[in-house]
Design a protein around this motif. Structure first.
Motif, mmCIF file in Angstrom:
data_model
loop_
_atom_site.group_PDB
_atom_site.id
_atom_site.type_symbol
_atom_site.label_atom_id
_atom_site.label_comp_id
_atom_site.label_asym_id
_atom_site.label_seq_id
_atom_site.Cartn_x
_atom_site.Cartn_y
_atom_site.Cartn_z
ATOM 1 N N ARG A 128 0.835 -1.211 0.000
ATOM 2 C CA ARG A 128 0.000 0.000 0.000
ATOM 3 C C ARG A 128 0.865 1.255 0.000
ATOM 4 N NH1 ARG A 128 -3.109 -3.094 3.839
ATOM 5 N NH2 ARG A 128 -2.141 -1.932 5.551
ATOM 6 N N HIS A 129 2.001 1.201 0.712
ATOM 7 C CA HIS A 129 2.911 2.348 0.722
ATOM 8 C C HIS A 129 3.288 2.760 -0.691
ATOM 9 C CE1 HIS A 129 3.103 2.403 4.939
ATOM 10 N NE2 HIS A 129 4.253 1.805 5.163
ATOM 11 N N LYS A 130 3.584 1.797 -1.534
ATOM 12 C CA LYS A 130 4.031 2.099 -2.897
ATOM 13 C C LYS A 130 2.933 2.807 -3.686
ATOM 14 C CE LYS A 130 7.271 -1.776 -2.924
ATOM 15 N NZ LYS A 130 7.608 -3.109 -3.510
ATOM 16 N N GLU A 131 1.702 2.380 -3.508
ATOM 17 C CA GLU A 131 0.597 3.035 -4.209
ATOM 18 C C GLU A 131 0.310 4.415 -3.620
ATOM 19 O OE1 GLU A 131 -2.892 0.765 -4.977
ATOM 20 O OE2 GLU A 131 -1.790 -1.031 -5.562
ATOM 21 N N PHE A 132 0.497 4.564 -2.317
ATOM 22 C CA PHE A 132 0.315 5.878 -1.687
ATOM 23 C C PHE A 132 1.346 6.864 -2.229
ATOM 24 C CE2 PHE A 132 1.796 8.800 1.663
ATOM 25 C CZ PHE A 132 0.650 9.561 1.829
ATOM 26 N N ILE A 133 2.578 6.422 -2.381
ATOM 27 C CA ILE A 133 3.624 7.283 -2.944
ATOM 28 C C ILE A 133 3.223 7.748 -4.337
ATOM 29 C CG2 ILE A 133 6.005 7.271 -3.810
ATOM 30 C CD1 ILE A 133 6.611 5.302 -1.439
ATOM 31 N N LEU A 134 2.681 6.847 -5.125
ATOM 32 C CA LEU A 134 2.227 7.192 -6.468
ATOM 33 C C LEU A 134 1.101 8.218 -6.410
ATOM 34 C CD1 LEU A 134 2.552 6.594 -9.477
ATOM 35 C CD2 LEU A 134 0.940 4.691 -9.193
#
Length: 604
Positions: free
Chosen positions: A172-178
């Motif tokens: 989820r962190h990776k998608e939040f960064i995006l």
């Protein structure tokens, strides 16, 4: 049944045996058709809900549904909005194939609510509205940049019980960064079209991001799950997760926040608008009218709301004058406000004492609540202060819902920031509003009712949700919680806040009021401290029209209660009235009024 009635029925049966058979057959056919229509309606609801969860994975996680827990979602892309628009259009077409007249009373309510929800969704997804909203993806009061740290901290809705839970959080962190980077793109889109957020709101966002970036890795909320590994985890998993959690903060999350902060500070802030009201924004007047109708679920105009607010402020001021005389204060009402703001006896002495005060209020409410309600939520209610990293920009209190099965409790948050500016008289009414029987009862009772379609269990509108919570404050009188005049003044103060919101929100967004003008109005008409008044006004600037819902919704519920008392007389049962208001979820106010009128007629 009386003997005479039995003879009459027997005579009718002898005279019309064939006719009775026909009537019975018709009734059976009607019941079967109704069942078929209800089943088709339920199937439409279920299909929409399942599809919606795939598009909005965080909604599933909040319910405790872990199927999409490795996803954050792409909430601000064109593809996302296109899918939401297509879904609403398909749902409305599906409703047209169902004969509403053949549905039972509850399903008719569901039909009407679903139709309005889908229609409203299409309005919000129209090009005219999206050109004014999508290009302002966040501000200091509304944005994933403040929601997500708590959500992912181990203290929010995301679970951290298994290694898979921890790995899902990293994904989820990776998608939040995006999403943070996509937010920059949306802001740039607004810059090109001439639609801007305010300097004030963006300055606050920059401060929020700076606060987060100033925290060391091990102090960040994102690192929180590492500090609470379950005992069942082996050493290898702990070592890997510790390394990956620390690494993504340093090379992923913090750089994303820094990119957003730098863009807003260097490129966007110099061009952001000085004026705080929507009337000063390109397209703002039309947007505000749309937001009023969405928020209140009624076709109201800004001027009418403004005048209603002025009337309510005058009425509540009279009640405050009466309490001022009751406690023997000799000065003006304004002087009494200053007394309430500054009397050391009316201030919390510490975060711990403030917390204990709310615990004590909770126990008093628990002891009296059954006098007002037939059914209580299964989910427990937790009481805690906001985390220090976000408390400065939060309201005085708020509620975070638990899971439908009660495995995660509902949470009443209160604000302990700047304790010298806070006073104790409003504590009881704040708990009634944000905790029990306010948001906790309304949200929990709905989502625990598995007979309701998901959009009624988990959805809602601001006028009903906040109207119920404000109405809940008034139940403190009936539960004997306002015997102390200062606590009674506290509930008048909170009611005054909601009345002032009608004046101030419309003043800011339709009459050109400045931030300072709005703050001064609130200080002049209440005992609020300047810190709270400032936070409130900046909230209205950030989320126009939301603050209107409280009074509009509460006045509607109180009007319906008075109508039921008058019509039913001695047969009126407040516990059943509350059951009728709550047991079908958060209804648009027009639908709620029709439901209560039908209940009154049936009760007669």
């Amino acid at each position: 049944m009386k003997p005479a009635a039995r003879i009459l029925l027997a005579s009718v049966a002898l005279l019309t045996p064939f006719g009775a058979t026909v009537v019975h057959a018709q009734a059976t056919e009607t019941a079967q058709t109704a069942a078929t229509e209800s089943q088709r309606l339920a199937a439409l609801f279920a299909a929409d809900d399942e599809a919606s969860l795939t598009r909005n994975p965080l909604n599933a996680l909040f319910r405790g549904d872990m199927r999409y827990a490795d996803r954050f979602g792409d909430m601000i892309t064109d593809a996302y909005f296109d899918n939401e628009r297509s879904a609403a259009q398909a749902n409305l077409e599906g409703l047209k194939t169902i004969d509403r007249d053949r549905l039972n009373a509850t399903d008719k309510i569901a039909y009407d609510v679903f139709k309005q929800v889908q229609t409203d969704a299409l309005k919000g997804l129209s090009k005219d509205i999206m050109d004014l909203t999508v290009v302002r993806p966040l501000n200091h009061f509304f944005g994933y940049h403040t929601f997500y740290p708590t959500f992912a901290s181990g203290q929010g809705a995301a679970p951290f019980k298994t290694v898979e839970d921890y790995d899902n959080n990293l994904k989820r962190h990776k998608e939040f960064i995006l999403l943070m980077d996509r937010s920059i793109d949306r802001f740039r889109q607004g810059m090109a079209s001439g639609v801007f957020e305010t300097k004030m709101t963006i300055s606050n966002v920059v401060d929020q991001l700076n606060t987060q970036l100033a925290q060391k890795t091990e102090e960040s909320p994102y690192y929180g799950p590492v500090l609470m590994f379950p005992e069942s985890f082996n050493d290898a998993d702990k070592a890997r997760l510790t390394s990956e959690y620390g690494g993504i903060i340093v090379i992923g999350l913090y750089p994303a926040n820094a990119r957003l902060r730098d863009f807003l500070h260097d490129s966007y802030l110099p061009l952001a608008r000085e004026q705080v009201g929507l009337s000063a924004m390109k397209g703002g007047e039309a947007l505000y009218q749309y937001l009023i109708e969405q928020t209140t679920t009624l076709p109201l105009k800004a001027d009418d709301i403004h005048n209603l607010g002025l009337s309510e402020v005058a009425r509540i001021s009279s009640g405050m004058e009466a309490i001022k005389k009751e406690v023997g204060f000799k000065g003006t009402l304004g002087a009494f406000f200053e007394h309430l703001r500054n009397d050391p006896k009316l201030k919390p002495t510490s975060r711990a004492s403030l917390t204990q005060g709310y615990y004590d209020i909770g126990k008093k409410v628990d002891a009296a609540i059954s006098t007002q309600f037939k059914y209580l939520p299964k989910a427990p209610l937790e009481i805690k202060p906001y985390e220090e990293f976000r408390e400065k920009y939060e309201a005085g209190g708020s509620y975070q819902q638990g899971t439908p099965d009660g495995s995660r409790p509902g949470t009443f948050y209160f604000n302990a920031y700047d304790l010298p500016s806070r006073t104790t008289p409003g504590m009881t009414t704040l708990y009634l509003h944000e905790g029990a029987p306010g948001h906790h009862f309304q949200i929990s009772i709905a989502q625990e009712n598995e007979k309701l379609p998901a959009f009624m269990r988990f959805g809602g509108n601001t006028a009903y949700v906040e109207g119920w919570a404000l109405y809940s404050e008034t139940l403190g009188y009936e539960m004997g919680l306002f015997k102390d005049p200062y606590q009674r003044f506290g509930t008048l103060s909170d009611e005054m806040l909601r009345a002032m919101r009608l004046v101030v929100d419309t003043g800011i967004h339709s009459k050109g009021w400045t931030r300072e003008q709005a703050i001064e109005y609130m200080l002049a008409n209440s005992d609020m401290g300047k810190t709270d008044a400032t936070a409130e006004v900046e909230r209205y600037i950030a989320i126009p029209s939301q603050a209107l819902a409280y009074k509009i919704g509460a006045l509607t519920i109180m009007r319906l209660k008075d109508r039921a008392k008058k019509e039913l007389g001695s047969e009126f049962d407040v516990r059943e009235f509350h059951n009728q208001v709550l047991n079908t979820g958060a209804l648009p106010l027009t639908v709620l009024e029709k439901k209560i009128d039908d209940w009154i007629a049936a009760s007669k």
